[in-house]
Structure formats: C-alpha cells, structure tokens
Design a protein around this motif. Structure first.
Motif, short mmCIF file in Angstrom:
data_model
loop_
_atom_site.label_atom_id
_atom_site.label_comp_id
_atom_site.label_asym_id
_atom_site.label_seq_id
_atom_site.Cartn_x
_atom_site.Cartn_y
_atom_site.Cartn_z
N ALA A 199 19.84 -35.01 44.55
CA ALA A 199 21.26 -34.66 44.70
C ALA A 199 22.13 -35.91 44.62
O ALA A 199 23.22 -35.89 44.03
CB ALA A 199 21.49 -33.95 46.02
N ALA A 200 21.65 -37.01 45.21
CA ALA A 200 22.38 -38.27 45.11
C ALA A 200 22.46 -38.73 43.66
O ALA A 200 23.47 -39.29 43.22
CB ALA A 200 21.72 -39.34 45.98
N LEU A 201 21.38 -38.51 42.91
CA LEU A 201 21.39 -38.84 41.49
C LEU A 201 22.45 -38.03 40.75
O LEU A 201 23.17 -38.57 39.89
CB LEU A 201 20.01 -38.56 40.88
N LEU A 202 22.57 -36.74 41.06
CA LEU A 202 23.61 -35.92 40.43
C LEU A 202 24.99 -36.51 40.71
O LEU A 202 25.84 -36.58 39.82
CB LEU A 202 23.54 -34.48 40.95
N ALA A 203 25.21 -36.91 41.97
CA ALA A 203 26.51 -37.47 42.34
C ALA A 203 26.79 -38.76 41.57
O ALA A 203 27.93 -39.02 41.17
CB ALA A 203 26.56 -37.72 43.84
N ALA A 204 25.77 -39.57 41.37
CA ALA A 204 25.95 -40.83 40.66
C ALA A 204 26.10 -40.62 39.16
O ALA A 204 26.78 -41.39 38.48
CB ALA A 204 24.78 -41.77 40.94
N THR A 205 25.47 -39.58 38.63
CA THR A 205 25.50 -39.33 37.19
C THR A 205 26.82 -38.75 36.75
O THR A 205 27.41 -39.14 35.74
CB THR A 205 24.35 -38.38 36.80
N GLY A 206 27.33 -37.78 37.51
CA GLY A 206 28.57 -37.12 37.13
C GLY A 206 28.37 -36.14 36.00
O GLY A 206 27.24 -35.74 35.68
N SER A 207 29.45 -35.76 35.37
CA SER A 207 29.40 -34.74 34.33
C SER A 207 28.57 -35.21 33.14
O SER A 207 28.63 -36.37 32.73
CB SER A 207 30.82 -34.40 33.87
N VAL A 208 27.78 -34.29 32.58
CA VAL A 208 26.95 -34.59 31.42
C VAL A 208 27.50 -33.83 30.22
O VAL A 208 28.30 -32.90 30.35
CB VAL A 208 25.48 -34.18 31.66
N ASP A 209 27.08 -34.24 29.02
CA ASP A 209 27.50 -33.54 27.80
C ASP A 209 27.06 -32.08 27.89
O ASP A 209 25.88 -31.78 28.09
CB ASP A 209 26.87 -34.20 26.58
N GLY A 210 28.03 -31.17 27.72
CA GLY A 210 27.72 -29.76 27.83
C GLY A 210 28.13 -29.17 29.16
O GLY A 210 28.03 -27.96 29.35
N GLY A 211 28.57 -30.02 30.10
CA GLY A 211 29.08 -29.53 31.37
C GLY A 211 28.02 -28.88 32.25
O GLY A 211 26.83 -29.18 32.17
N TRP A 212 28.46 -27.96 33.10
CA TRP A 212 27.59 -27.31 34.07
C TRP A 212 26.42 -26.57 33.41
O TRP A 212 25.29 -26.68 33.90
CB TRP A 212 28.41 -26.38 34.95
N PRO A 213 26.62 -25.82 32.31
CA PRO A 213 25.46 -25.17 31.68
C PRO A 213 24.38 -26.17 31.25
O PRO A 213 23.18 -25.88 31.35
CB PRO A 213 26.07 -24.46 30.47
N ALA A 214 24.79 -27.36 30.78
CA ALA A 214 23.81 -28.37 30.40
C ALA A 214 23.09 -28.92 31.61
O ALA A 214 21.89 -29.23 31.56
CB ALA A 214 24.50 -29.50 29.64
N ALA A 215 23.81 -29.03 32.75
CA ALA A 215 23.16 -29.48 33.97
C ALA A 215 22.12 -28.45 34.42
O ALA A 215 21.01 -28.83 34.85
CB ALA A 215 24.21 -29.68 35.08
N VAL A 216 22.45 -27.17 34.32
CA VAL A 216 21.49 -26.12 34.65
C VAL A 216 20.27 -26.20 33.73
O VAL A 216 19.12 -26.04 34.17
CB VAL A 216 22.15 -24.72 34.56
N GLY A 217 20.51 -26.47 32.45
CA GLY A 217 19.40 -26.66 31.52
C GLY A 217 18.52 -27.83 31.93
O GLY A 217 17.29 -27.77 31.83
N ALA A 218 19.16 -28.91 32.41
CA ALA A 218 18.39 -30.07 32.88
C ALA A 218 17.55 -29.71 34.11
O ALA A 218 16.42 -30.19 34.26
CB ALA A 218 19.34 -31.22 33.21
N PHE A 219 18.09 -28.86 34.98
CA PHE A 219 17.30 -28.42 36.15
C PHE A 219 16.05 -27.67 35.69
O PHE A 219 14.97 -27.84 36.27
CB PHE A 219 18.14 -27.52 37.05
N LEU A 220 16.20 -26.84 34.66
CA LEU A 220 15.05 -26.09 34.15
C LEU A 220 14.02 -27.02 33.52
O LEU A 220 12.80 -26.82 33.68
CB LEU A 220 15.51 -25.05 33.13
#
Length: 394
Positions: free
Chosen positions: A82-103
């Motif tokens: 979760a700290a990594l997410l906070a440090a990374t910030g928005s990724v290309d593709g926004g929230w759907p891309a972040a969900v894809g990264a979780f998968l």
C-alpha cells in the motif's frame, strides 16, 4: 495429580489474542491502505470497496490456513504494498490499469506457489537492496506527520502526542490510539464546520472495476508490488512463524494468498500475504502456553477481520471529512517502525552500504521514467551498482 498450568488456560485466551491481532493490525495500517488506493486513482467508494474485500479475503485466508494446518497462521493486507501505491501514484490507464496490475501481482504469487524456485529467487535479492527500496518507498509517507504538523498543528499535534505517550506506556496500542485521537479531531472538526456524513455512505458495498492491462502498470506497479510483498511480508512472515516453532506450508500459503488477491483485485484489493510483525501476536506464547492450541488465535483473527470489514465504508467516510494532514499523520506514524527497521537492515553491512544508499535515493525520489515507477528503477540501480562494486570478487 493436579492439572498442568497449560490445561488450566481457558480457550478464551487464544480467541482474545486473535481479536487483538486483528484490531491492532487493521487500525494500525488501514490509513496506509486508503492512502495508497487513493493515490493510484480509486474514488472513495472504490477505496472503501478495496478495504472491505481486503478484510474479507485476509480473514478467510487466516481461517482456512489456521484451521487446515492447526497453526496460528494469519494473513494480512500488504502494508508495504500500500505504501508503494502511495509512492507510485497514478499509472498509465488510471484505476482500471491499477486493478489490472493487482491481478498480475496475484498471478505472480500463484506462480510462486506452483514454482517455488521463483520464491527462492526473490529471497536471493540482497536484503540490503530490498530493504533500501522499501525504506525509500516509506520515506514520503513518514514525512507526512512533520509537514502536517506545520500546516495544521491543532489537528495533527493531538495525534502525535497520543502516539508518543503510548509508545512509552503501551507500544502495541500506540498507533490504534493515535487513530482514535484522529477520530476525535475529525469529530470536533465536523461539529465546528457543520459537516455531515450521509447514512448511505456508511453502508459497505463492493465496487467492481473491469481491469485493463498496460505495460507501464505491469512493470511500474505489478512487479514492484510483488517484490515488496514477497520480500517484506511473505519471507519475513515465514521466518517469524519459524521462530515460534511453526513451519508454514509454503505452497498452500502462496496459493491461498494468491487466490485471495485475485478474487479481491477487481473490487480494489491490492494484495494479501502472510502477516509478518502482527503474526507474533497470535503465534507467541502469550496467545496460549500450549503451542498446539494457538491455531485458535489464527481462526479468531480471521473472523474478527471479516467483521471489521463492515466498518470499511465508515472509515473511508471518516477520511473524507477529516482535515488535511490528520489521516496522513496516522499513516506516517504507523510506518515509523517499519521505516526504521528497513533503514537499519539496508545499511547494516558496510560492504553493501553504497548500493543500498543508491537504491534508497532512487526510490525516495519518486521519479518515474517511461511510465515506470521509481521503485523499479531503484531496484535496477541498486543491483547495477552492487554488481559493479562486487565484480571480480568471490
């Protein structure tokens, strides 16, 4: 013949130990989770959904593993992740891309279960490099209490004072009570400003997002999230359990946490893993002098975590109406111990110190190159420097 002391210990003792484990773990780091989900683009409703599904999946994971293997195995969300997410910030593709990264992260955890060699490869990353990367990720969050104290001293000072006093008197409860102080500050703020929370916002519900896959999110978020979760949670979690005489079944544990992460990802859960620091609360003799009965604490932890999931929407509502700086201050103090431990392990070996410093500086910079987060480049930079410095040595 009198009963042994072990026989006289009531079953309520490990049950209470499990409840305490879940309460401490959840209240100590939920602010970090919400901060991370918000940073990668989640709306308040999506963040609440992520918190809910994390509580449920880690609760079920704890119950399954503890019941099946009769060990106090506990599952937690990935706080370093979760700290990594906070440090990374928005990724290309926004929230759907972040969900894809979780998968993708879930797939890598499952691959670790099917191919243990991958786990051994992760364990071979020099601890100094892995911990330096983690320290660099945590630094911006750990600075938040200081900046918050400057911008909103009346809101942040009670949180920090509560934390400091409790660190001295009741260290285990320092962060939970700091959160309680923050809740009081928020309540006063809402009363003074006349704000309110709609009753519908307090009802927990799932918000499912269709994932999208992008190379930047995979390299910049999924891979670092997997590495941080493995190196800072799963591997230490196994070591903590071993210190109390328990050998965690690696493949089943990775399978359960991998499946849990996969199921929770579309609803906003970033990753679950073996508990590390909080694992001691359920596995230590304080939970039960009889080691064969401590598995009850693992089941109790899981059941309590599921119940706490019902508070996910209320916690997000609290964050939404809180003054700026108050909740980040809670998240910061929650990570002080982890940051200190990471720094110590990063620079402990003089021969590894320079490579660790480079790793730390790159990770703390927060600079993304080609859409890839600083955490990934920090790992690359540290390994390159270490390779050059150790070239020609045995």
């Amino acid at each position: 013949m009198t009963d042994s002391p072990i026989a006289r210990v009531p079953l309520s003792r490990p049950i209470i130990a499990g409840i305490v484990t879940a309460l401490v773990g959840t209240t100590s780091s939920f602010a970090v989770v919400l901060t991370g989900l918000d940073a990668v683009g989640a709306t308040p409703a999506q963040a609440a959904s992520g918190l809910l599904v994390l509580c449920v999946t880690m609760g079920l994971g704890s119950i399954v593993l503890a019941w099946r293997y009769r060990m106090p195995i506990t599952v937690a969300w990935s706080t370093p992740g979760a700290a990594l997410l906070a440090a990374t910030g928005s990724v290309d593709g926004g929230w759907p891309a972040a969900v894809g990264a979780f998968l993708v992260t879930a797939g890598l955890i499952l691959l670790t279960a099917l191919w243990p060699q991958l786990g051994r490869m992760i364990a071979r990353i020099p601890p100094s490099i892995a911990q330096a990367m983690l320290a660099g990720i945590l630094l911006p969050l750990c600075v938040a209490p200081v900046t918050g104290l400057v911008t909103d001293p009346w809101g942040v000072a009670p949180v920090l004072l509560t934390w400091l006093v409790c660190v001295r008197l009741a260290p285990r409860w320092a962060v939970p009570l700091a959160f309680l102080a923050a809740a009081v500050v928020v309540a006063v703020h809402v009363t003074v400003t006349g704000g309110s929370v709609a009753p519908a916002d307090l009802i927990p519900r799932l918000e499912v997002t269709a994932p999208s896959i992008s190379l930047g999110a995979i390299v910049g978020l999924a891979l670092p999230l997997f590495l941080v979760t493995m190196a800072s949670q799963n591997v230490p979690g196994v070591a903590v359990m071993r210190s109390y005489g328990y050998t965690v079944p690696w493949r089943p544990a990775m399978f359960v946490t991998g499946v849990g992460t996969a199921l929770g990802a579309p609803a906003g859960g970033h990753a679950i893993n073996l508990a590390a620091i909080s694992a001691a609360l359920a596995a230590a003799p304080d939970a039960d002098p009889d080691p064969t009965r401590r598995w009850v604490a693992g089941v109790s932890t899981g059941a309590t975590g599921i119940v706490l999931g019902g508070l996910s929407a209320a916690l997000v509502a609290l964050v939404v109406v809180a003054p700026a700086g108050v909740i980040p201050a809670v998240a910061g103090v929650a990570l002080f111990a982890a940051f200190g431990s990471a720094v110590q392990q990063a620079i402990d070996d003089p021969g590894e110190r320079l490579a660790a410093v480079v790793t730390f500086v790159v990770a703390a910079s927060g600079v993304a190159v080609a859409g890839v987060s600083a955490a990934f480049w920090a790992l690359v930079a540290g390994l390159v420097v270490r390779t050059v410095l150790h070239a020609g040595r045995r």
